[in-house]
Structures are given as C-alpha cells and as structure tokens.
Design an enzyme around this catalytic site. Structure first.
Site, PDB file in Angstrom:
ATOM      1  N   GLU A 207     -51.404  66.792  16.815  1.00 35.05           N
ATOM      2  CA  GLU A 207     -51.298  67.282  18.199  1.00 35.05           C
ATOM      3  C   GLU A 207     -51.577  68.786  18.271  1.00 35.05           C
ATOM      4  OE1 GLU A 207     -47.960  67.141  21.799  1.00 35.05           O
ATOM      5  OE2 GLU A 207     -47.383  66.629  19.746  1.00 35.05           O
TER       6      GLU A 207
ATOM      7  N   LYS B  71     -52.018  63.735  27.402  1.00 32.58           N
ATOM      8  CA  LYS B  71     -50.640  63.292  27.172  1.00 32.58           C
ATOM      9  C   LYS B  71     -49.989  62.940  28.509  1.00 32.58           C
ATOM     10  CE  LYS B  71     -46.625  64.825  24.430  1.00 32.58           C
ATOM     11  NZ  LYS B  71     -46.157  65.932  23.539  1.00 32.58           N
TER      12      LYS B  71
ATOM     13  N   CYS C   5     -48.096  61.886  20.765  1.00 33.85           N
ATOM     14  CA  CYS C   5     -46.694  62.145  20.414  1.00 33.85           C
ATOM     15  C   CYS C   5     -45.704  61.388  21.295  1.00 33.85           C
ATOM     16  CB  CYS C   5     -46.424  63.641  20.409  1.00 33.85           C
ATOM     17  SG  CYS C   5     -44.947  64.115  19.471  1.00 33.85           S
TER      18      CYS C   5
END
Length: 560
Positions: free
Chosen positions: A45, A113, A155
C-alpha cells in the site's frame, strides 16, 4: 494444461516521502522478480510515497512528484513483468489511496480504497476520499489471448465483506490485497482469520502483500502470505525483513491455484515483540540520519534491555552508555551497569551528578529555606541527568534513547525534562512484566539479524534485584506502587480494554489499589503528551491509539 502465471510478492521497506529512493527500490525489486520469471509484481500500500504519509500527502508538490514517478514506472513495463503499485492518486479533484496496474508501458487501471480506516493509529478520512466498490482489473496472460481478472482490495477493504463480495460478483479470479498493516502482538492471527473469511465468502484465492519496516511509532512486520481457495496456506514471506516471495499459479477450469511458494515459519510471541523493537529503533535512527544513540545506563533492567535492543539493532559501535551516579547510587548499580556495557561491548562513561546537585541546592536554598525535602529534590536529580544526556547528544549528534516502560508512563512515574528526555523509546509500549520476560528471553536467544552477542547479555542480578529509581535512600518502586504483576494487570484492564474501576474491583482487585492506579493513570496524561515516540506493541499504545483529554473531570466521579 491450464493457464500459468508467476506472481512476485514484493515485501519492501519504503521511506515516507523519499519518492526518488522508493522509485529506485521498486525498480530494483522488479528487476529481481523479472530474473525469477515473474509476470506480475505486487507491491504494498502506497509504496511510492511510503505508509502512512499523514498530512504530507496533501502537499500538491508531493502529489505531482508521485504522478511523475508512477508514469516512469509505467513506462518501465513496456517490457518485462507488470506491476501493481500503491500511490496517492488524484482523480476528478479527489485524492485517493490507490492501487495501480501498470502494464505494456502504461497505467492500465486505477482502483481506489473503499473502506478508509479512522480508528486507532489510522486517520485516512482526513486525507483521502473513499473510492467506490471496485471492479476487477484485467491483466493479459503471456503467450495468448487469455487474461486474468484481479480483484484488488487495499488493506482495510479486506476487513469487511463488502468489497470482496462485490469483486467476486463482478468476475474477479484472484484477490490481491496490498497492505500497510502495523505490527501488534498476535495480529497475524487476526489477519489470517479475516483472509479466511473473505475466501470462504467468495471461493477465491487471496494474496496478502504487507509493507515491512519502521515509521515513527509504527512497525510493519511484513509476513505476507498466500491462501488458496481451499483456505490452505500456500506461501509465507519472512517477518521483520524485506523479502521477495515468488509464487507460481495454474488455472484449472475457473480456479486459480498457487502450486509453488516458499513458506517461512512465522515469528511469534516474545521473539516477535523483540524483533519489532529492534526494527522500529533501527529504522527510526537510520531513516532520520542519526549516527547512533546515547542512553543513561543505570544498572537497572529498563536501561539494560534498552541497551541490548540498541546493540542488536545498530551494532555496539553505535551505542554509547552513560552512568550518572549520585549519593544514592548503590555499588550494585555501578557494577551492573559496567557488566551490561562489558557484555555488549559498548562505550560506557561515568559522570557524577553530585556537583550539579550541590549547585542546585545552593541556588535554591533561599527559596526552599524551612521546607522539608520531598519529591522536588528527586526530580532535580533526574533533570540533571537529562541535561547531561542531552548535552552529550547535542555535542556528538547521537540520538538520546529514553528507557521508560509503559507501566511507568501509565502512572506518571517518570520525570518531565528528566528521564523522559530523548528522541525515541523502545519500551514505551512494553509493560514492566514484559520487560522482565523479554530480558530473560534475550538471554536465551539471539534473534535473526541481531548485531549483538549471543548468550546472557543481562546479568541475572539486574533481572532479580528490586527495581529502584535510587533518588533517595533505600528506595524501591514497590514503596508506592503495587507489585508489577498486579499493577500491569490493572493497567491492561484500564488501558487496553477500557474496563472501569468498578469492573476491576468485581474481578477481585483491591478497591483502594484500583482507585489509586486509575487516578494515577488519568492525572499523568499531560506527561504522556510530552513523551517521545516509541514502538507500538500492544493494541492500544499511548498516543494516537489512546487520545484522552488532559483536563478531565470525569475521573472525579469515583467508580464510574
């Protein structure tokens, strides 16, 4: 034979803001993956800028630099393996935490994300916009017209079911999860269980690529892994060090399976905590350009363990101990400090604080006349030591390493501008009982990558002698605190799980002891606000994990 694919999981240690260096790291890692025959290299990330970038990511100049770096990486993929890299990415006026598929010399796809964490150490809603539920990314397979549909989850997107289910419903064949997941004790089990849940819901294999390295208080432990659709572990990267994990995949019908991958045994328990401390200190010192560290070596267990961690992380030549005795320092403390320094092979200087104490006593005598000695005189001793250590740090350039533990910081048994002076603390999130356990563990084990010697590096007497600040005659910590096993159990209830004083009394702890510890914890908040950063070990470290007001009348309500 079904289609085949080689995926390299690049577990790297980027530095926040060092975009040029991170670019070089990504390119060097991709070159190694290409030599191993990789078709795709997966990075962690925000690898281009480092994680977490915090408000740094809002700077327009940084965003422009990132965009240029990603474009340069995309051009590299005109030949050789494709890449998935993480970067802050501006799109239609919004800034996203993005994963970008680079292939054929261009940026093929960007996915953003969706679930932005905003708890504990995370504050991503402050700087990023949430992306929509992403669709799969298509990557052509070498040697034919086939392609693979990659389901990208950044994530936190793995921590809930929404993104994984959306990807499965829209045709994803493999779930790939770039991460910046910080270390906490026993957190790897949590990650594995969440990954298993996503696989169970979707029937898809999963690649988990985590960052490694230290960034301020956070340590990223790596330990990237692959789980097949049957939820079995197919590959596991090293913990606490950079690694390039090569995995071979085959598609039979509609199912991709990892058929080859190295499985490195996990690092758990006290070894994981110790290695996190070493990695956090090493990267803090090295990434901030310090030549080494200096610390007060008192003969006690906290300074001894801090010195051992420093030597294991940096090497003996970069660690400088200073013993600063007073009229209350015992002969045993002098001997034990020398024994620790000798076992580690570090420089040890001795500077008496008595001339400074005498000077302060003389200066303050007119104001203190008629007042009995109390904690004021004890704090003066601690602050003289802080001044000496800061002077050495300033003169020599070494960072001052503080040695206080979480038990002390919880109840305020530390002196502002004295033993709290310094730039970093490896024990900040380590309770006193854990200090004892880690000291015994290190005497029996020399962890991988340690630069210090094997064998018993902390004398047994340092571990068994009653802890004392030695600021007055015959002083011990237990003069004013309950035994550390009781204190730490109460603190863990108050700090880690937010139990009330009443809850702890109902568990059987003495009401007066609980009341005292709870009050000490609350009134010491102003000290903790001024403490240096330190390695996060537990689920709730002081700082961004636990944000309490200094002015706090709720504690006056008694047993809430």
């Amino acid at each position: 034979m079904g289609a085949e694919l080689t995926i390299a999981i690049a577990q790297t240690n980027p530095t926040v803001g060092a975009i040029t260096n991170n670019l070089a790291l990504i390119r060097a890692t991709r070159a190694r993956a290409a030599e191993a025959g990789a078709d795709l290299v997966v990075f962690s990330e925000l690898v281009v800028v480092g994680y977490p970038p915090e408000d740094l990511v809002l700077k327009p100049a940084l965003q422009e630099h990132v965009a240029c770096a990603v474009q340069a990486l995309a051009e590299d993929t005109a030949s050789g393996p494709a890449m998935i890299v993480g970067a802050p990415w501006r799109d239609r006026g919004n800034l996203y935490n993005a994963m970008l598929l680079l292939h054929g010399g261009r940026i093929v796809t960007a996915r953003y994300k969706h679930d932005l964490p905003n708890y504990g150490v995370f504050d991503e809603k402050r700087v990023f916009a949430p992306g929509p539920i992403p669709g799969p990314m298509a990557l052509p397979l070498a040697g034919g017209d086939e392609q693979i549909r990659i389901g990208g989850m950044v994530c936190e997107d793995m921590w809930t079911e929404d993104v994984a289910e959306g990807l499965q419903e829209s045709g994803a064949e493999i779930l790939i999860v770039p991460n910046g997941s910080p270390f906490e004790a026993d957190k790897q089990d949590v990650r594995m269980n969440l990954a298993v849940a996503r696989i169970t819901e979707t029937g898809l294999p999963l690649i988990y690529c985590n960052q490694v390295g230290g960034q301020d208080e956070l340590v990223f432990d790596g330990a990237s892994f692959v789980l097949n659709a049957d939820r079995r572990l197919a590959a596991q990267a090293k913990a606490f060090e950079e690694d390039l994990l090569i995995t071979r995949w085959r598609r039979d019908g509609d199912v991709w399976t990892c058929i080859e991958g190295r499985i490195t045994p996990p690092v758990e328990g006290l070894e994981a905590v110790y290695r996190a401390m070493c990695l956090g200190l090493r990267d803090y010192v090295d990434k901030n350009g310090f030549p080494g560290v200096v610390l007060g070596l008192s003969g006690g267990i906290d300074s001894a363990l801090s010195a051992v961690v420093a030597v294991d992380a940096l090497g003996a030549q970069r660690v400088h101990g200073v013993m600063m005795p007073s009229r209350y320092t015992s002969q045993a403390s002098l001997e034990d400090a020398r024994a620790v320094a000798g076992a580690l092979g570090i420089r040890l200087d001795q500077v008496s604080i008595e001339p400074g104490v005498a000077a302060f006593e003389a200066m303050l005598a007119p104001i203190f006349r008629g007042l009995p000695p109390d904690i004021t005189e004890e704090n003066i001793q601690a602050r003289i030591r802080g001044v000496l250590l800061m002077a050495i740090s300033n003169k020599q350039g070494a960072m001052l390493l503080t040695t206080g533990n979480k038990s002390e910081m919880s109840v305020g048994y530390a002196t502002l501008y004295g033993d709290m002076c310094g730039g970093y603390s490896v024990l900040k999130d380590v309770y006193k009982t854990a200090v004892f356990a880690l000291s015994r563990w290190r005497n029996q084990h020399r962890p991988a990558g340690a630069l210090g010697p094997a064998g018993a590096v902390i004398p047994e007497r340092v571990i068994t002698r009653p802890p004392s600040a030695e600021l007055r005659a015959d002083q011990t910590d237990q003069d004013s605190l309950p035994p550390y096993d009781v204190l730490d159990a109460i603190l863990q209830g108050l700090v880690e799980t937010d139990l009330s004083a009443r809850d702890l009394v109902e568990q059987g702890y003495d009401p007066e002891v609980v009341r005292k510890v709870s009050n000490l914890l609350d009134v010491a908040e102003y000290k903790r606000r001024q403490a240096p950063p330190g390695v996060k070990i537990t689920r709730k470290a002081f700082g961004r994990d636990r944000r309490y007001p200094i002015t706090n009348a709720f504690r006056r309500m008694g047993f809430d």
